[in-house]
Design an enzyme around this catalytic site. Structure first.
Site, PDB file in Angstrom:
ATOM      1  N   SER A   1       0.863  -1.175   0.000  1.00 44.24           N
ATOM      2  CA  SER A   1       0.000   0.000   0.000  1.00 44.24           C
ATOM      3  C   SER A   1       0.911   1.240   0.000  1.00 44.24           C
ATOM      4  O   SER A   1       2.129   1.110   0.108  1.00 44.24           O
ATOM      5  CB  SER A   1      -0.850   0.014   1.264  1.00 44.24           C
ATOM      6  N   LYS A   2       0.285   2.418  -0.081  1.00 45.60           N
ATOM      7  CA  LYS A   2       1.070   3.669  -0.012  1.00 45.60           C
ATOM      8  C   LYS A   2       1.846   3.713   1.306  1.00 45.60           C
ATOM      9  O   LYS A   2       2.986   4.125   1.371  1.00 45.60           O
ATOM     10  CB  LYS A   2       0.114   4.876  -0.073  1.00 45.60           C
ATOM     11  N   ARG A   3       1.142   3.259   2.380  1.00 54.14           N
ATOM     12  CA  ARG A   3       1.770   3.286   3.698  1.00 54.14           C
ATOM     13  C   ARG A   3       2.997   2.351   3.743  1.00 54.14           C
ATOM     14  O   ARG A   3       4.052   2.724   4.238  1.00 54.14           O
ATOM     15  CB  ARG A   3       0.755   2.854   4.763  1.00 54.14           C
TER      16      ARG A   3
ATOM     17  N   THR B   1       4.796   1.536   1.313  1.00 54.87           N
ATOM     18  CA  THR B   1       5.854   2.147   0.505  1.00 54.87           C
ATOM     19  C   THR B   1       6.610   3.178   1.326  1.00 54.87           C
ATOM     20  O   THR B   1       7.835   3.254   1.272  1.00 54.87           O
ATOM     21  CB  THR B   1       5.246   2.799  -0.753  1.00 54.87           C
ATOM     22  N   SER B   2       5.860   3.956   2.153  1.00 53.35           N
ATOM     23  CA  SER B   2       6.593   4.974   2.905  1.00 53.35           C
ATOM     24  C   SER B   2       7.332   4.358   4.094  1.00 53.35           C
ATOM     25  O   SER B   2       8.397   4.839   4.465  1.00 53.35           O
ATOM     26  CB  SER B   2       5.690   6.155   3.307  1.00 53.35           C
TER      27      SER B   2
END
Ligand code: GLU
Length: 501
Positions: free
Chosen positions: A264-266, A268-269
């Site tokens: 998810s975007k999370r 990825t960060s």
């Protein structure tokens, strides 16, 4: 390449395309698709083609196409045909092929396999909601299927807004074969009358990709598994045209490192915070070598032995689509580190020197090439990424080093005791004709035992004095590169600092 094994794959030269949409950054999923495309093309002596699928103009991101091309080149996946290299089947951007799709879709209409649809978006939305309520499939209800072709032509000539849909057979079922999964059968009643040409005149993926794969004589379609749900539709379209189907290969999905769900975007960060990324240009910027990235991604979905270290050429020699796996693969960043370090260690000294030099120069250092070549063997084993060269070796290119005074104090010693150790070491080093591993190490070991100390204590003081840091390449080899004069200068400076503490 060995032609006897080439024959044993039973494959004619394959024409394979990597067909990304320029809608975002290039991630490792796309890179893996491109890599498998490349491997199949090179394995069979065929061609690898880059086609930009940019017909969803709202989603097109400026710069994304360039990032894709840069990413492929950085990885070493040179394409034979593409927007910036040309080729016999161009143009290679779908937005520049509009006429070709219209020609082909007209043929499909003449065959009775496609039709214009004049339904306004609000009607389609209303129908969708009603069908949802009635628990029917939410596809198009087929209102325009039965419009008489002459009437349709007249309405189009009058400028009426329309799209072109595929006329999916209502009866029967469709079976399409994916190499990794076998036959997939779907009742045709579940396949929508998908849009082929949108109201802006550009094709949808379903139309553009099928037409281009045919016109570009693509033999194998390697793509992500997100296309499995519309795969039977694609087979139907190709068959409606009367074209030969390519071999279809839908690759496995990548899962987040925990193996539970997609990145998810999370996620990825979180990865970024630990110095990792799923984006190709980030991996380049973080100092990973392309050989390591390729080796890492090639094994995510290819059933060769996990620990296999391979160069791109070795991958070409071993590649076989029969060994690809449809099982999802969890992203494991420690494997990326492993393969990056392994490939760095395998680089020739001159090659590694050339690759790390820019890191020193960007840090404002002036690099002496001869010195750099001597440093490489000392640090090679420790590099996971190229930029690791800085903490280990930037000090070699500095005129002076600035050790923290506390770091000059040996473990469990006082500053005065450390100064004493440094003075004795200085005398020994000063008495040597030159400082090398063979001349300096034995007398230093004697000193250590004479003083009843351990090596870490004494070497710790000297390391901090000479390199300005607590971690460095092997001490005596480093001193050899720095040279006797500078070593003595730095040790005497350390003595002064220690005496003042
Ligand atoms: N443009 C499609 C995508 O980016 C390509 C899929 C395919 O390779 O056919 O997902």
């Amino acid at each position: 390449m060995d032609t006897s094994t080439l024959l044993s794959t039973g494959l004619e030269p394959a024409r394979v395309r990597f067909a990304p949409s320029p809608t975002g950054r290039m991630h490792i999923g796309s890179a893996r698709t491109a890599l498998y495309d490349y491997l199949l093309a090179r394995r069979t002596g065929g061609q690898f083609i880059l086609r930009i699928e940019d017909t969803d103009t709202k989603r097109t991101v400026p710069g994304a196409e360039q990032e894709l091309m840069d990413g492929l080149r950085w990885l070493g996946l040179e394409y034979d045909e593409g927007p910036d290299v040309g080729g016999a089947c161009g143009p290679y951007r779908q937005s520049e092929r509009r006429e070709l799709y219209h020609e082909q879709v007209t043929i499909l209409q003449e065959k009775g396999a496609a039709y214009p649809c004049f339904c306004a978006p609000d009607r389609l939305e209303r129908v969708r909601r009603e069908r949802q309520k009635q628990k029917l499939n939410t596809g198009y209800d087929g209102l325009c299927r039965s419009i008489d072709p002459d009437e349709a032509r007249r309405r189009i000539a009058d400028g009426e807004r329309h799209i072109i849909r595929f006329k999916t057979p209502r009866q029967g079922s469709t079976t399409a074969v994916d190499v990794l999964r076998g036959p997939i059968t779907v009742p045709n009643s579940q396949i929508d009358d998908y849009v082929l040409i949108k109201s802006d005149g550009l094709p949808t993926y379903h139309c553009g990709a099928m037409v281009d794969d045919h016109l570009m004589a693509i033999t194998h379609v390697i793509r992500g598994s997100e296309w499995l749900s519309t795969f039977p539709l694609h087979a139907l379209i190709v068959r409606a045209f009367g074209w030969e189907e390519p071999v279809w290969i839908h690759l496995s999905v990548f899962l987040k490192p925990s193996g539970k769900g997609k990145m998810s975007k999370r996620d990825t960060s979180v990865a970024l915070d630990s110095g990792y990324s799923i984006y190709v240009s980030d991996l380049r910027d973080f100092g990973y070598v392309p050989e390591g990235v390729l080796n890492w991604i090639v094994l995510m979905g290819w059933g060769v032995s996990e620990g296999d270290v391979m160069t791109l050429d070795q991958m070409v020699d071993r590649f076989d689509i029969a060994n690809l796996s449809p099982a999802p693969a969890a992203i494991n960043f420690s494997k990326l580190d492993h393969f990056s370090g392994t490939h760095i260690r395998a680089l020739r000294t001159e090659d590694l020197a050339a690759r790390i030099k820019p890191y020193f120069t960007s840090a404002g250092l002036t690099v002496d090439d001869a010195r750099l070549l001597r440093i490489v063997p000392l640090i090679r084993e420790r590099l996971v990424t190229l930029d690791d060269c800085l903490p280990f070796a930037a000090w070699f290119f500095k005129e002076t080093v600035e050790p923290e005074p506390e770091e000059l104090i040996g473990k469990n010693l006082t500053a005065a005791q450390s100064a004493d150790v440094a003075r004795k070491a200085y005398e020994i080093l000063a008495g040597l004709p030159a400082i090398t591993l063979t001349t300096a190490e034995p007398p230093m070991r004697h000193l250590i035992s004479d003083l009843g100390l351990n090596a870490n204590q004494v070497f710790g003081i000297l390391r901090a004095a000479v390199t300005g840091q607590t971690v460095s390449p092997p001490l005596f080899e480093s001193m050899e590169i720095v040279g006797k004069e500078k070593v003595l200068e730095r040790v005497s400076r350390a003595i002064i600092i220690l005496e003042k503490m």
